[in-house]
Design an enzyme around this catalytic site. Structure first.
Site, PDB file in Angstrom:
ATOM      1  N   HIS A 112      42.456 -71.113 -47.227  1.00  0.00           N
ATOM      2  CA  HIS A 112      42.299 -72.549 -46.968  1.00  0.00           C
ATOM      3  C   HIS A 112      40.886 -73.036 -47.263  1.00  0.00           C
ATOM      4  O   HIS A 112      40.526 -74.151 -46.889  1.00  0.00           O
ATOM      5  CB  HIS A 112      42.660 -72.868 -45.503  1.00  0.00           C
ATOM      6  CG  HIS A 112      44.127 -72.745 -45.236  1.00  0.00           C
ATOM      7  ND1 HIS A 112      44.645 -72.690 -43.967  1.00  0.00           N
ATOM      8  CD2 HIS A 112      45.191 -72.623 -46.072  1.00  0.00           C
ATOM      9  CE1 HIS A 112      45.960 -72.582 -44.029  1.00  0.00           C
ATOM     10  NE2 HIS A 112      46.320 -72.520 -45.289  1.00  0.00           N
ATOM     11  N   CYS A 120      32.020 -80.086 -56.488  1.00  0.00           N
ATOM     12  CA  CYS A 120      31.653 -81.327 -57.155  1.00  0.00           C
ATOM     13  C   CYS A 120      32.828 -81.839 -57.988  1.00  0.00           C
ATOM     14  O   CYS A 120      33.374 -81.114 -58.828  1.00  0.00           O
ATOM     15  CB  CYS A 120      30.452 -81.091 -58.078  1.00  0.00           C
ATOM     16  SG  CYS A 120      29.988 -82.565 -59.001  1.00  0.00           S
TER      17      CYS A 120
HETATM   18  N1  APR Z   1      43.092 -64.806 -28.997  1.00  0.00           N
HETATM   19  C1  APR Z   1      44.208 -64.724 -29.774  1.00  0.00           C
HETATM   20  N2  APR Z   1      44.968 -65.793 -30.102  1.00  0.00           N
HETATM   21  C2  APR Z   1      44.563 -66.994 -29.638  1.00  0.00           C
HETATM   22  C3  APR Z   1      43.416 -67.166 -28.822  1.00  0.00           C
HETATM   23  C4  APR Z   1      42.668 -66.002 -28.516  1.00  0.00           C
HETATM   24  N3  APR Z   1      41.570 -66.058 -27.738  1.00  0.00           N
HETATM   25  N4  APR Z   1      43.305 -68.494 -28.509  1.00  0.00           N
HETATM   26  C5  APR Z   1      44.339 -69.120 -29.110  1.00  0.00           C
HETATM   27  N5  APR Z   1      45.098 -68.233 -29.780  1.00  0.00           N
HETATM   28  C6  APR Z   1      46.310 -68.468 -30.571  1.00  0.00           C
HETATM   29  C7  APR Z   1      47.140 -69.625 -30.088  1.00  0.00           C
HETATM   30  O1  APR Z   1      48.082 -69.160 -29.126  1.00  0.00           O
HETATM   31  C8  APR Z   1      47.839 -70.062 -31.387  1.00  0.00           C
HETATM   32  O2  APR Z   1      49.050 -69.343 -31.571  1.00  0.00           O
HETATM   33  O3  APR Z   1      45.876 -68.817 -31.870  1.00  0.00           O
HETATM   34  C9  APR Z   1      46.856 -69.655 -32.487  1.00  0.00           C
HETATM   35  C10 APR Z   1      46.137 -70.836 -33.114  1.00  0.00           C
HETATM   36  O4  APR Z   1      47.105 -71.617 -33.756  1.00  0.00           O
HETATM   37  P1  APR Z   1      46.648 -72.942 -34.532  1.00  0.00           P
HETATM   38  O5  APR Z   1      45.737 -73.724 -33.673  1.00  0.00           O
HETATM   39  O6  APR Z   1      47.891 -73.574 -35.075  1.00  0.00           O
HETATM   40  O7  APR Z   1      45.755 -72.399 -35.738  1.00  0.00           O
HETATM   41  P2  APR Z   1      46.258 -71.747 -37.084  1.00  0.00           P
HETATM   42  O8  APR Z   1      47.547 -70.995 -36.881  1.00  0.00           O
HETATM   43  O9  APR Z   1      45.122 -70.995 -37.664  1.00  0.00           O
HETATM   44  O10 APR Z   1      46.550 -73.035 -38.006  1.00  0.00           O
HETATM   45  C11 APR Z   1      46.906 -72.784 -39.359  1.00  0.00           C
HETATM   46  O11 APR Z   1      46.806 -75.170 -39.807  1.00  0.00           O
HETATM   47  O12 APR Z   1      45.679 -77.115 -39.410  1.00  0.00           O
HETATM   48  C12 APR Z   1      45.903 -76.128 -40.339  1.00  0.00           C
HETATM   49  O13 APR Z   1      44.471 -75.495 -42.049  1.00  0.00           O
HETATM   50  C13 APR Z   1      44.624 -75.432 -40.678  1.00  0.00           C
HETATM   51  O14 APR Z   1      44.251 -73.095 -41.115  1.00  0.00           O
HETATM   52  C14 APR Z   1      44.851 -74.012 -40.202  1.00  0.00           C
HETATM   53  C15 APR Z   1      46.359 -73.888 -40.220  1.00  0.00           C
END
Ligand code: APR
Length: 238
Positions: A112, A120
């Site tokens: 990502h 640019c």
């Molecule tokens: N340890 C392990 N897991 C954790 C912790 C922790 N301390 N804290 C939160 N989590 C978990 C949450 O339970 C959740 O399942 O991490 C996950 C985060 O999920 P999202 O917030 O959806 O993030 P992500 O999965 O990386 O999102 C994917 O979405 O918005 C786009 O481009 C953005 O790369 C991102 C993509």
């Protein structure tokens, strides 16, 4: 589970950086609970109001560059696994922070993009970028202004290095997913690609993700605890 000649592919998401002090997206206090994707994370948003989009990423860049934000034991464990694992290894992250690099990871794909880089739109050059970005910012390569965007993949855009990622998934023996909610494709489908290729698939997360039933094995808890423990199990068995 996997012998030491096997190949490992790891996918990480915002959860692995949570204990380093960076916010996740979909937790109840996450980024998307305060800001709308459509206002700051799409090409249309940038076209409509570039300064608003720059402002969103400037705040996140400043947050990442806060000296209090450091790699946590989960990042460090993955870097140690890369160094000591005898077989093939690839770390694919959805995260745009540089905590994996700072922990020592090298076989790394930022699917990502990266918050600390600028692209640019005039000359196409991608440069390191650690300060606020705006319409007045000047491209380090061609000197133009009003032409920079953060080197981050927005919704509706194609993630980076997908061919290399699928090649690795189709050849892997162990797929490990850490700290991602399994809500965003194509990353959320990697577990199926790896499983179809015969890999053992494992989810390490704070709680079951949207795709938890697709995994062969799961361990739940903070990444800074479950990831080092899992890595230790792999390295002890070499
Ligand atoms: N340890 C392990 N897991 C954790 C912790 C922790 N301390 N804290 C939160 N989590 C978990 C949450 O339970 C959740 O399942 O991490 C996950 C985060 O999920 P999202 O917030 O959806 O993030 P992500 O999965 O990386 O999102 C994917 O979405 O918005 C786009 O481009 C953005 O790369 C991102 C993509």
């Amino acid at each position: 589970m996997i012998d030491s000649k096997g190949s490992i592919v790891i996918l990480t998401g915002a959860g692995i950086s949570r204990e380093s002090g960076l916010e996740t997206f979909r937790d109840k206090d996450g980024i998307w609970s305060r800001v709308s994707v459509d206002e700051v994370a799409t090409p249309e948003a940038f076209e409509r109001d570039p300064e608003k989009v720059h402002g969103f990423y400037n705040a996140r860049r400043r947050g990442l560059l806060d000296p209090a934000v450091q790699p946590n034991p989960a990042h460090l464990a993955l870097a140690e696994l890369e160094r000591r694992w005898p077989g093939e290894f690839l770390l694919v992250t959805q995260n745009i922070d540089d905590l994996h690099e700072r922990a020592g990871s090298e076989k790394l794909i930022h699917m990502h993009g990266e918050l600390l880089k600028a692209r640019c739109l005039s000359c196409g050059e991608v440069s390191a970028w650690r300060e606020d970005m705006g319409l007045e910012s000047r491209c380090p390569a061609c000197g133009e202004t009003a032409c920079l965007r953060v080197e981050v993949v927005w919704f509706g855009e194609m993630p980076f290095e997908m061919e290399a990622i699928y090649d690795a998934l189709e050849a892997c023996d162990l797929f490990l997913s850490i700290g991602t909610s399994g809500n965003v494709y194509p990353a959320a489908g990697f577990v199926q690609a790896a499983g179809a290729a015969g890999a053992w698939t494992v989810e390490l997360n704070l709680e079951p993700s949207a795709g938890h039933s697709l995994f062969d094995e799961a361990r739940y808890g903070p990444a800074s605890e479950v990831a080092p423990a899992f890595v230790k199990g792999l390295l002890d068995a070499i």
